[in-house]
Scaffold this active site. Structure first.
Site, PDB file in Angstrom:
ATOM      1  N   GLY A  63      25.918 -50.934  -9.715  1.00 26.26           N
ATOM      2  CA  GLY A  63      25.559 -49.528  -9.475  1.00 26.26           C
ATOM      3  C   GLY A  63      26.560 -48.566 -10.110  1.00 26.26           C
ATOM      4  CB  SER A 121      16.873 -52.771  -5.089  1.00 24.79           C
ATOM      5  OG  SER A 121      18.111 -52.317  -4.603  1.00 24.79           O
ATOM      6  CG  LEU A 163      24.372 -58.252   0.030  1.00 20.32           C
ATOM      7  CD1 LEU A 163      25.313 -57.063   0.046  1.00 20.32           C
ATOM      8  CD2 LEU A 163      25.165 -59.558   0.071  1.00 20.32           C
ATOM      9  CE  LYS A 167      22.835 -43.131  -5.386  1.00 16.61           C
ATOM     10  NZ  LYS A 167      23.573 -42.358  -6.311  1.00 16.61           N
ATOM     11  CB  SER A 188      29.441 -40.433   2.590  1.00 13.40           C
ATOM     12  OG  SER A 188      28.990 -39.146   2.253  1.00 13.40           O
ATOM     13  CB  THR A 211      27.340 -37.441   4.524  1.00 13.18           C
ATOM     14  OG1 THR A 211      26.196 -36.830   5.078  1.00 13.18           O
ATOM     15  CG2 THR A 211      27.369 -38.901   4.906  1.00 13.18           C
ATOM     16  CE1 TYR A 255      23.936 -42.799   1.977  1.00  8.66           C
ATOM     17  CE2 TYR A 255      24.328 -40.503   2.527  1.00  8.66           C
ATOM     18  CZ  TYR A 255      24.711 -41.656   1.877  1.00  8.66           C
ATOM     19  OH  TYR A 255      25.875 -41.666   1.156  1.00  8.66           O
ATOM     20  CE  LYS A 267      27.068 -44.837   2.847  1.00 13.24           C
ATOM     21  NZ  LYS A 267      27.395 -46.154   2.269  1.00 13.24           N
ATOM     22  CG  PHE A 326      34.803 -34.993  -0.539  1.00 13.73           C
ATOM     23  CD1 PHE A 326      35.615 -35.932   0.098  1.00 13.73           C
ATOM     24  CD2 PHE A 326      34.494 -33.828   0.155  1.00 13.73           C
ATOM     25  CE1 PHE A 326      36.115 -35.710   1.380  1.00 13.73           C
ATOM     26  CE2 PHE A 326      35.001 -33.602   1.437  1.00 13.73           C
ATOM     27  CZ  PHE A 326      35.801 -34.538   2.046  1.00 13.73           C
ATOM     28  CG  ASN A 356      23.028 -37.051  -6.067  1.00 10.91           C
ATOM     29  OD1 ASN A 356      22.723 -38.222  -6.171  1.00 10.91           O
ATOM     30  ND2 ASN A 356      23.344 -36.504  -4.910  1.00 10.91           N
ATOM     31  N   PRO A 393      16.817 -28.117   2.974  1.00  6.65           N
ATOM     32  CG  PRO A 393      14.723 -28.463   3.965  1.00  6.65           C
ATOM     33  CD  PRO A 393      15.399 -28.308   2.633  1.00  6.65           C
TER      34      PRO A 393
HETATM   35  C1  UD1 Z   1      24.105 -35.676  -1.146  1.00  8.20           C
HETATM   36  C2  UD1 Z   1      23.798 -36.025   0.268  1.00  8.20           C
HETATM   37  C3  UD1 Z   1      24.953 -36.767   0.827  1.00  8.20           C
HETATM   38  C4  UD1 Z   1      25.187 -38.039   0.026  1.00  8.20           C
HETATM   39  C5  UD1 Z   1      25.326 -37.703  -1.444  1.00  8.20           C
HETATM   40  C6  UD1 Z   1      25.234 -38.993  -2.213  1.00  8.20           C
HETATM   41  C7  UD1 Z   1      22.287 -34.314   1.141  1.00  8.20           C
HETATM   42  C8  UD1 Z   1      22.137 -33.186   2.085  1.00  8.20           C
HETATM   43  N1  UD1 Z   1      23.496 -34.850   1.055  1.00  8.20           N
HETATM   44  O1  UD1 Z   1      25.268 -34.834  -1.167  1.00  8.20           O
HETATM   45  O2  UD1 Z   1      24.707 -37.144   2.152  1.00  8.20           O
HETATM   46  O3  UD1 Z   1      26.328 -38.717   0.456  1.00  8.20           O
HETATM   47  O4  UD1 Z   1      24.294 -36.855  -1.889  1.00  8.20           O
HETATM   48  O5  UD1 Z   1      25.294 -38.756  -3.569  1.00  8.20           O
HETATM   49  O6  UD1 Z   1      21.339 -34.710   0.490  1.00  8.20           O
HETATM   50  N2  UD1 Z   1      21.796 -28.830  -5.751  1.00  8.20           N
HETATM   51  C9  UD1 Z   1      21.003 -27.870  -6.364  1.00  8.20           C
HETATM   52  N3  UD1 Z   1      19.949 -28.299  -7.113  1.00  8.20           N
HETATM   53  C10 UD1 Z   1      19.654 -29.613  -7.295  1.00  8.20           C
HETATM   54  C11 UD1 Z   1      20.474 -30.595  -6.670  1.00  8.20           C
HETATM   55  C12 UD1 Z   1      21.534 -30.169  -5.900  1.00  8.20           C
HETATM   56  O7  UD1 Z   1      21.241 -26.679  -6.213  1.00  8.20           O
HETATM   57  O8  UD1 Z   1      18.669 -29.928  -7.975  1.00  8.20           O
HETATM   58  C13 UD1 Z   1      22.952 -28.385  -4.949  1.00  8.20           C
HETATM   59  C14 UD1 Z   1      22.872 -28.826  -3.495  1.00  8.20           C
HETATM   60  O9  UD1 Z   1      22.211 -27.863  -2.733  1.00  8.20           O
HETATM   61  C15 UD1 Z   1      24.353 -28.954  -3.147  1.00  8.20           C
HETATM   62  C16 UD1 Z   1      25.021 -29.373  -4.461  1.00  8.20           C
HETATM   63  O10 UD1 Z   1      24.095 -29.008  -5.481  1.00  8.20           O
HETATM   64  O11 UD1 Z   1      24.877 -27.719  -2.778  1.00  8.20           O
HETATM   65  C17 UD1 Z   1      25.297 -30.852  -4.544  1.00  8.20           C
HETATM   66  O12 UD1 Z   1      24.112 -31.540  -4.218  1.00  8.20           O
HETATM   67  P1  UD1 Z   1      23.996 -33.136  -4.350  1.00  8.20           P
HETATM   68  O13 UD1 Z   1      24.468 -33.580  -5.681  1.00  8.20           O
HETATM   69  O14 UD1 Z   1      22.616 -33.523  -3.941  1.00  8.20           O
HETATM   70  O15 UD1 Z   1      25.061 -33.671  -3.308  1.00  8.20           O
HETATM   71  P2  UD1 Z   1      25.201 -33.379  -1.737  1.00  8.20           P
HETATM   72  O16 UD1 Z   1      24.020 -32.695  -1.188  1.00  8.20           O
HETATM   73  O17 UD1 Z   1      26.511 -32.725  -1.537  1.00  8.20           O
END
Ligand code: UD1
Length: 340
Positions: free
Chosen positions: A10, A34, A59, A85, A125, A127, A150, A154, A179, A200, A297
């Site tokens: 991964g 997967s 696993l 994840k 995480s 999180t 999820y 953790k 982070f 992400n 959300p």
């Molecule tokens: C997310 C998960 C977190 C997990 C991590 C794993 C949520 C609420 N949290 O973290 O539990 O451990 O991924 O990688 O899903 N954003 C945009 N537009 C996008 C995508 C993201 O504006 O298309 C913003 C999000 O609102 C956030 C920031 O970018 O403020 C980072 O988002 P992301 O990369 O998804 O990470 P987390 O939400 O911090």
């Protein structure tokens, strides 16, 4: 010094395998493919000149896990990445997440508990902190009610390890609370390969930059932050990978202060979504097409690490800046797309 890396094909796992091999460790990867590909082995081999042993094992198959440890009785450390994840998927299918992330952890710990001595690094995480009351977040900040199954896996994972360590003398464990990992190896031989539409931020940005997506949706610009967009701590994946090697050595050398420890792994700097976009624009020389939409959300307003414990006790510090990490993500994205 044979180390088992579960989920070693991964994103974070593969970068950690590279750092382990560069440090002289012999690595055995378990992955069920997967959410990854056996092709990653080629990338690891071309960077390090060594091909790790690979065992395609699910696993969740308890007997296969037991059989693995019989065949590899000389494993001295385990770095356990293998887990699902996707936050949204976990809300729709919680049992899948409890089985994949909790069931497999229990089987792994059961096998390790049989050993006289074992060292275990767990992928946790930030999180677990939810919306922390104070920034930057220290390891002693309270764990908040999880927003998703999820996130719950953790939190529960950490509790299961802590409980097991209390009654298992030879078991030493460290949970690393990541982070927001990003970027790719400087060689561009390995990197992040999200299946389908990325959830992400960084892979969505680079895919938009390369023309695979029309525009990025920025989730909310009415947060109480410097520019209204949500703030996160983006950590370069190679820096994060190195934290695992340092944590493992800490356990192997008996430098740990208790047999279960927790460390934040972040840079200590909070960046807003708009700042991440600006970083992309700086390193790529391209304007990014984006629009502001409603908040997503479950998103927290702000999360960035207090890194003092990791810096001082673990002896690890992040090295890459956001721009350097972004540059590596961009080089990787362009390479992947030019291939296909
Ligand atoms: C997310 C998960 C977190 C997990 C991590 C794993 C949520 C609420 N949290 O973290 O539990 O451990 O991924 O990688 O899903 N954003 C945009 N537009 C996008 C995508 C993201 O504006 O298309 C913003 C999000 O609102 C956030 C920031 O970018 O403020 C980072 O988002 P992301 O990369 O998804 O990470 P987390 O939400 O911090």
């Amino acid at each position: 010094m044979k180390i088992l890396v579960t989920g070693g094909l991964g994103f974070i796992g593969s970068h950690t395998v590279v750092e382990l091999q560069n440090d002289g460790f012999e690595v055995v990867i378990i992955d069920d493919c997967s959410n990854s590909s056996e092709k990653v082995l080629e990338g690891i081999t071309s960077i390090t000149g060594k091909t790790p042993i690979f065992e395609k094992i699910d696993l969740k198959e308890k007997d296969d896990v037991a059989d693995f440890f019989k065949r590899y009785h000389d494993i001295t450390g385990v770095i356990h990445f293998a887990a699902s994840k996707a936050v949204g998927e976990s809300v729709e299918n919680p049992l899948l997440y409890y089985e994949n992330n909790i069931g497999t952890l229990v089987y792994m710990l059961k096998e390790l508990s049989k050993k006289e001595r074992s060292n275990f690094i767990f992928s946790s995480s930030c999180t677990v902190y939810g919306q922390a009351d104070e920034m930057p977040i220290t390891e002693s900040a309270p764990v908040k009610v999880a927003e998703s199954p999820y996130g719950n896996t953790k939190q529960m994972g950490e509790e299961i390890i802590a409980d097991t360590c209390k009654v298992t003398q030879g078991l030493n464990a460290i949970a690393l609370r990541y982070f927001n990992p990003m970027g790719a190896h400087p060689s561009a031989e390995i990197g992040e390969l999200p299946l389908g539409v990325p959830q992400n931020l960084v892979p969505f940005i680079t895919q938009t930059g390369v023309g695979l997506r029309d525009e990025l949706s920025v989730y909310g610009n009415d947060y109480p932050t410097k520019d209204g967009t949500a703030v996160r701590d983006y950590i370069y994946v190679v820096d994060l990978a190195k934290a695992h090697v340092i944590a493992l050595k800490r356990l192997m050398e008996g430098k740990n202060q208790s047999n279960y420890e927790v460390f934040n792994v972040g840079t200590g700097t909070g960046s807003s979504v708009l700042e991440v976009i600006q970083s992309f624009e700086r390193v790529s020389g391209k304007k990014l097409n984006y629009k502001i939409v409603d908040r997503r959300p479950g998103d927290v307003i702000s999360a960035y690490a207090d890194t003092a414990k990791a810096n001082e006790e673990l002896g690890w510090k992040s090295e890459y800046t956001l721009d350097q990490a972004m540059k590596s993500a961009w080089v990787w994205e362009q390479k992947v797309r030019n291939k296909s």
